[in-house]
Design an enzyme around this catalytic site. Structure first.
Site, PDB file in Angstrom:
ATOM      1  N   ARG A 124      50.735  43.468  36.499  1.00 57.40           N
ATOM      2  CA  ARG A 124      49.845  44.604  37.053  1.00 57.40           C
ATOM      3  C   ARG A 124      50.495  45.494  38.082  1.00 57.40           C
ATOM      4  NH1 ARG A 124      48.021  41.918  33.901  1.00 57.40           N
ATOM      5  NH2 ARG A 124      46.007  40.810  33.653  1.00 57.40           N
ATOM      6  N   SER A 128      38.726  40.942  39.019  1.00 56.61           N
ATOM      7  CA  SER A 128      39.695  40.164  39.558  1.00 56.61           C
ATOM      8  C   SER A 128      40.100  40.416  40.806  1.00 56.61           C
ATOM      9  CB  SER A 128      40.830  39.834  38.833  1.00 56.61           C
ATOM     10  OG  SER A 128      40.408  39.001  37.546  1.00 56.61           O
ATOM     11  N   GLU A 143      44.905  42.087  44.322  1.00 55.00           N
ATOM     12  CA  GLU A 143      45.045  42.961  43.100  1.00 55.00           C
ATOM     13  C   GLU A 143      44.352  44.305  43.281  1.00 55.00           C
ATOM     14  OE1 GLU A 143      43.637  42.928  38.282  1.00 55.00           O
ATOM     15  OE2 GLU A 143      44.405  41.086  39.241  1.00 55.00           O
TER      16      GLU A 143
END
Length: 338
Positions: free
Chosen positions: A166, A238, A334
């Site tokens: 990520r 998320s 995130e």
């Protein structure tokens, strides 16, 4: 095409549906437009810069006192091919899931597991989006764009993008300095299917033959059953990354709290499912006014109506502290908080 506004609402440009305004907002559909704008408006150099697509990974905590740049470049073009692969150059403004559908319809493998992820193609490399055992970095050949500091177009090879979980150079050293205008993908004419993640293979098999179409359908169904439609309920998917911990740490958590979803990562470490941690800490389905945690997926924080970015951020802080207190694991967001 160029669009330029002052004191412009960013509510349509963030999937949390947070009301925030940009001091200046600039949208362009051709890279030449960007060059003209920058050369004719030197005052932009004094402003803070924020580059956004659909805002599917952004939480606005307040108005943005600077220049928001929205690359809305269209286009999907085949630029090269051989017996095994085809290379597609895709404009930054294309919707990611529409590109996935294009690939599946054309029987080109490599992004089918990444179906139904919100956002634009230009945002995909920044976050190195991933799902069900695939990461977009696996099929990116190069990323093209404009460097605001150098005032020139630049290309980055896959290796130069410094992809990790990520993460990428565009989220770090080049954040809001490099404007992605297109991405070149190397896709497979004879794909090897990736079905070893969770129960994906079983869901695909229920639909008959293993194919790109059935993989996409299965992924769409799984995601839709767990995640809210951002068009109906404000969220950014998320909210936390799956934390990376030592194997011994994961084993100790499992001994005390029961079986835990883990994913091997190498170097004696594993990733723990962040959603499991948040759920076990008691947050799944929590709601306080217009902020809450989704009832079907504890990893998703939601805006039920008129929540502010600060309210959602404060909830995430409480969740982080709660998880740390219970498991001794530090969660990392995130989502980019701005």
């Amino acid at each position: 095409m160029i669009r330029f506004f002052e004191n412009y609402s960013l509510q349509p440009f963030n999937t949390f549906n947070i009301e925030a305004k940009a001091k200046y907002f600039f949208e362009f559909t051709e890279i030449a437009d960007l060059s003209v704008f920058l050369q004719s408006n030197e005052s932009w150099k004094e402003e803070k810069i924020l580059v956004i697509g659909e805002g599917s990974n952004i939480l606005f905590l307040e108005d943005f006192d600077g220049l928001v740049i929205h690359p809305n470049i269209p286009g999907v073009y085949a630029i090269n091919e051989d017996r095994q692969n085809i290379w597609m150059e895709v404009g930054a403004g294309e919707i990611w899931d529409e590109f996935v559908k294009y690939c599946v319809d054309a029987q080109l493998g490599g992004v089918e597991n990444l179906s139904l992820i919100p956002g634009t193609v230009g945002a995909a490399p920044v976050q190195n989006i991933g799902a069900y055992g695939q990461e977009v970095s696996e099929v990116i050949e190069k990323v093209k764009g404009y460097d605001l500091e150098k005032n020139e177009t630049v290309e980055y090879s896959n290796q130069e993008c410094r992809f990790s979980y990520r993460n990428s150079i565009f989220k770090q050293g080049l954040k809001n300095r490099f404007i992605i205008t297109s991405v070149v993908f190397k896709l497979d004419k004879f794909p090897e299917f990736r079905l070893d993640y969770s129960n994906l293979e079983a869901r695909v098999s229920e639909k008959g033959a293993i194919s790109l179409e059935n993989i996409k359908k299965a992924v769409d169904e799984i995601r839709s059953s767990k995640l809210p439609d951002v068009k109906e309920l404000g969220s950014a998917g998320s909210f936390f990354k799956n934390p990376l911990v030592e194997v011994e740490k994961a084993e100790n958590i499992e001994k005390e709290f029961g079986e835990i979803p883990v994913y091997r990562s190498g170097d004696g470490k594993v990733k723990i499912a962040a959603g499991w941690l948040v759920e076990k800490a008691g947050w799944k389905g929590f709601r306080d006014g217009d902020v809450g945690v989704h009832e079907k997926q504890a990893l998703v924080l939601v805006n039920y109506g008129k929540a502010t970015g600060k309210q959602i951020y404060e909830l995430s802080e409480k969740i982080k502290q709660s998880v740390f207190n219970k498991f001794g694991v530090e969660l990392e967001r995130e989502v980019n908080c701005i």
